[in-house]
Design a protein around this motif. Structure first.
Motif, PDB file in Angstrom:
ATOM      1  N   SER A 168     -20.601  20.397 -25.356  1.00 44.46           N
ATOM      2  CA  SER A 168     -20.701  19.919 -26.683  1.00 44.46           C
ATOM      3  C   SER A 168     -20.596  18.322 -26.790  1.00 44.46           C
ATOM      4  O   SER A 168     -19.759  17.885 -26.318  1.00 44.46           O
ATOM      5  CB  SER A 168     -19.281  20.587 -27.514  1.00 44.46           C
ATOM      6  OG  SER A 168     -19.643  20.057 -28.854  1.00 44.46           O
ATOM      7  N   LYS A 171     -18.750  16.137 -24.427  1.00 44.77           N
ATOM      8  CA  LYS A 171     -17.560  17.038 -23.753  1.00 44.77           C
ATOM      9  C   LYS A 171     -18.102  17.979 -22.827  1.00 44.77           C
ATOM     10  O   LYS A 171     -19.135  18.552 -22.999  1.00 44.77           O
ATOM     11  CB  LYS A 171     -16.672  17.754 -24.984  1.00 44.77           C
ATOM     12  CG  LYS A 171     -16.289  17.030 -25.920  1.00 44.77           C
ATOM     13  CD  LYS A 171     -15.485  17.753 -27.116  1.00 44.77           C
ATOM     14  CE  LYS A 171     -14.656  17.328 -28.089  1.00 44.77           C
ATOM     15  NZ  LYS A 171     -14.172  18.072 -29.098  1.00 44.77           N
ATOM     16  N   ILE A 253     -11.175  24.225 -26.529  1.00 43.87           N
ATOM     17  CA  ILE A 253     -12.719  24.610 -26.549  1.00 43.87           C
ATOM     18  C   ILE A 253     -12.981  25.607 -28.085  1.00 43.87           C
ATOM     19  O   ILE A 253     -13.973  25.426 -28.611  1.00 43.87           O
ATOM     20  CB  ILE A 253     -13.150  25.644 -25.483  1.00 43.87           C
ATOM     21  CG1 ILE A 253     -12.997  24.761 -24.317  1.00 43.87           C
ATOM     22  CG2 ILE A 253     -14.605  26.007 -25.559  1.00 43.87           C
ATOM     23  CD1 ILE A 253     -13.064  25.491 -23.113  1.00 43.87           C
ATOM     24  N   TRP A 256     -14.717  23.676 -31.017  1.00 42.16           N
ATOM     25  CA  TRP A 256     -15.815  23.265 -30.944  1.00 42.16           C
ATOM     26  C   TRP A 256     -16.550  24.211 -32.165  1.00 42.16           C
ATOM     27  O   TRP A 256     -16.769  25.627 -32.053  1.00 42.16           O
ATOM     28  CB  TRP A 256     -16.482  23.691 -29.892  1.00 42.16           C
ATOM     29  CG  TRP A 256     -15.983  22.668 -28.702  1.00 42.16           C
ATOM     30  CD1 TRP A 256     -14.755  22.156 -28.557  1.00 42.16           C
ATOM     31  CD2 TRP A 256     -16.450  22.492 -27.421  1.00 42.16           C
ATOM     32  NE1 TRP A 256     -14.604  21.409 -27.458  1.00 42.16           N
ATOM     33  CE2 TRP A 256     -15.532  21.754 -26.685  1.00 42.16           C
ATOM     34  CE3 TRP A 256     -17.447  22.978 -26.584  1.00 42.16           C
ATOM     35  CZ2 TRP A 256     -15.707  21.414 -25.334  1.00 42.16           C
ATOM     36  CZ3 TRP A 256     -17.845  22.717 -25.234  1.00 42.16           C
ATOM     37  CH2 TRP A 256     -16.607  21.934 -24.693  1.00 42.16           C
ATOM     38  N   ARG A 257     -17.325  23.473 -32.907  1.00 42.69           N
ATOM     39  CA  ARG A 257     -18.254  24.044 -33.970  1.00 42.69           C
ATOM     40  C   ARG A 257     -19.816  24.364 -33.468  1.00 42.69           C
ATOM     41  O   ARG A 257     -20.653  24.938 -33.903  1.00 42.69           O
ATOM     42  CB  ARG A 257     -18.387  23.200 -35.218  1.00 42.69           C
ATOM     43  CG  ARG A 257     -17.237  23.371 -35.980  1.00 42.69           C
ATOM     44  CD  ARG A 257     -17.256  22.142 -36.968  1.00 42.69           C
ATOM     45  NE  ARG A 257     -16.132  22.695 -37.966  1.00 42.69           N
ATOM     46  CZ  ARG A 257     -15.076  22.474 -37.919  1.00 42.69           C
ATOM     47  NH1 ARG A 257     -14.402  21.758 -36.850  1.00 42.69           N
ATOM     48  NH2 ARG A 257     -14.029  22.676 -38.782  1.00 42.69           N
ATOM     49  N   GLY A 259     -22.573  23.786 -29.493  1.00 36.90           N
ATOM     50  CA  GLY A 259     -22.263  23.500 -28.209  1.00 36.90           C
ATOM     51  C   GLY A 259     -23.247  24.417 -27.249  1.00 36.90           C
ATOM     52  O   GLY A 259     -23.878  25.444 -27.872  1.00 36.90           O
TER      53      GLY A 259
END
Length: 375
Positions: A168, A171, A253, A256-257, A259
């Motif tokens: 992401s 990341k 994790i 995360w929005r 990725g």
């Protein structure tokens, strides 16, 4: 031309993950989420094999297969593998035989077993290009399309062994799974390194951090070993810190929005944090959703699936996982009788909404199109 497969299942996330897995093997795969879509696709272009779920909305997979056999021509001879999330009864076997299904398998199906069933029926696929060869053994997609909790759940169901790669922006995370259980994790985030975490949590000073780094370069030993040798922390304290570090890398994790993900079958991680093997995937999903998963994604799901009814999951493979639920929530959930709509829970507090979503994502609860009283 690659052999073609039609995967029919109303669980869209599962359907998409299975499709990606089989495409990674070199097959051409299309999906349908109910019987009408399946029949329409078959009439437009007949596949070489159909994977057909028994418990479809509006009409069962048996009824759909009966209609397929009635189409005549090539459709009447299509190899069809029936799949069921329930323990098959003798009646299921009789109906499957009568409709000339080539197999009746119980979900969740291990990925290796699914690939074996497919190759037995239509042969091993031969990728037509170098791109396909590079993608072999891969399951890829975006977290916007398939949320992280669903990825963990379905890789558990597929008893997948390998490494899940996640990205992401800048990341990067890597999770090693063994038979569907996360066993190790790595991260490229500096703040998640052991030294930085120990400074953040007040266990060591920055001066100690810098000295431990200097000694790591000179003595070629891990930081935890150096800190023990420096008599800054005990072995037990380092072991506890490493366990907490692994959890932080994994549960971050869930926040995360967006990725991308890619699953590499059979791969292993080197120099990774070991995750506790005592927690079920359902428990990991529950904790991750409760602590980090964006609440707007939870509420959007509750709204879009709101008309459907919430019931306890029937698949034994998922049902007997260990989960740690708050006592008040456990009492409410125990009272579910298949007559409550998912939208009813939009009025509940955030903690319960997160719990409902997590239990649905992990298969401990499931959604039906009709209430138990209407069935």
């Amino acid at each position: 031309m690659a052999a073609s497969i039609l995967c029919v299942d109303d669980d869209r996330n599962l359907c998409q993950i299975v499709a990606r897995a089989l495409r990674g093997e070199g097959y051409e795969v299309t999906t349908a989420f109910d019987g009408d879509q399946a029949i329409d696709q078959i009439q437009r272009r007949s596949p070489d094999l159909i994977l057909l779920d028994v418990l479809l909305p509006r009409r069962s997979g048996f009824e759909v297969l009966e209609q397929i056999r009635g189409l005549g021509g090539a459709a009447s001879q299509l190899p069809v593998v029936l799949m069921t999330g329930c323990t098959p009864t003798p009646l299921y076997g009789q109906r499957a035989n009568a409709l000339r299904a080539v197999d009746l398998i119980t979900k969740p199906v291990p990925l290796d077993r699914l690939i074996q069933v497919v190759s037995t029926q239509i042969g091993e696929a031969k990728p037509a290009s170098e791109d396909q060869k590079r993608g072999r053994d891969g399951i890829s997609g975006t977290l916007e399309r398939i949320p992280f909790p669903a990825i963990l759940h379905h890789l558990h169901g597929l008893r997948a062994t390998g490494v899940l790669h996640l990205a992401s922006e800048k990341k990067r995370k890597w999770i090693e799974l063994r038979e569907g259980y996360p066993v190790a994790v790595r991260s490229n985030l500096v703040r998640e390194t052991l030294g930085h975490r120990l400074v953040r949590t007040g266990r060591i000073t920055r001066t100690v951090l810098e000295e431990s780094r200097r000694q790591m370069q000179v003595r070629d030993r891990r930081q935890g070993e150096i800190l023990v040798a420096m008599e800054v922390l005990s072995e037990d304290e380092i072991a506890k810190a490493l366990k907490e570090q692994a959890d932080e890398k994994l549960f971050e994790i869930f926040s995360w929005r967006s990725g991308e993900f890619h699953f590499e079958r059979g791969a292993k991680l080197q120099r990774a944090n070991t995750l506790s093997g005592e927690r079920s995937p359902a428990n990991l999903i529950l904790r991750g959703v409760r602590t980090a998963f964006p609440i707007e994604r939870v509420d959007r799901y509750l709204q879009t699936q709101g008309p459907r009814y919430v019931a306890h999951g029937e698949t034994p493979f998922y049902r007997f996982q260990d989960v740690q639920i708050e006592p008040a929530e456990e009492s409410l959930l125990r009272g579910l009788d298949g007559t409550q709509r998912l939208s009813d829970f939009l009025r509940e507090d955030e903690g319960l909404r997160r719990t409902i979503y997590a239990l649905l994502a992990s298969g401990l609860l499931e959604l039906h199109r009709t209430s138990d009283q209407q069935q």
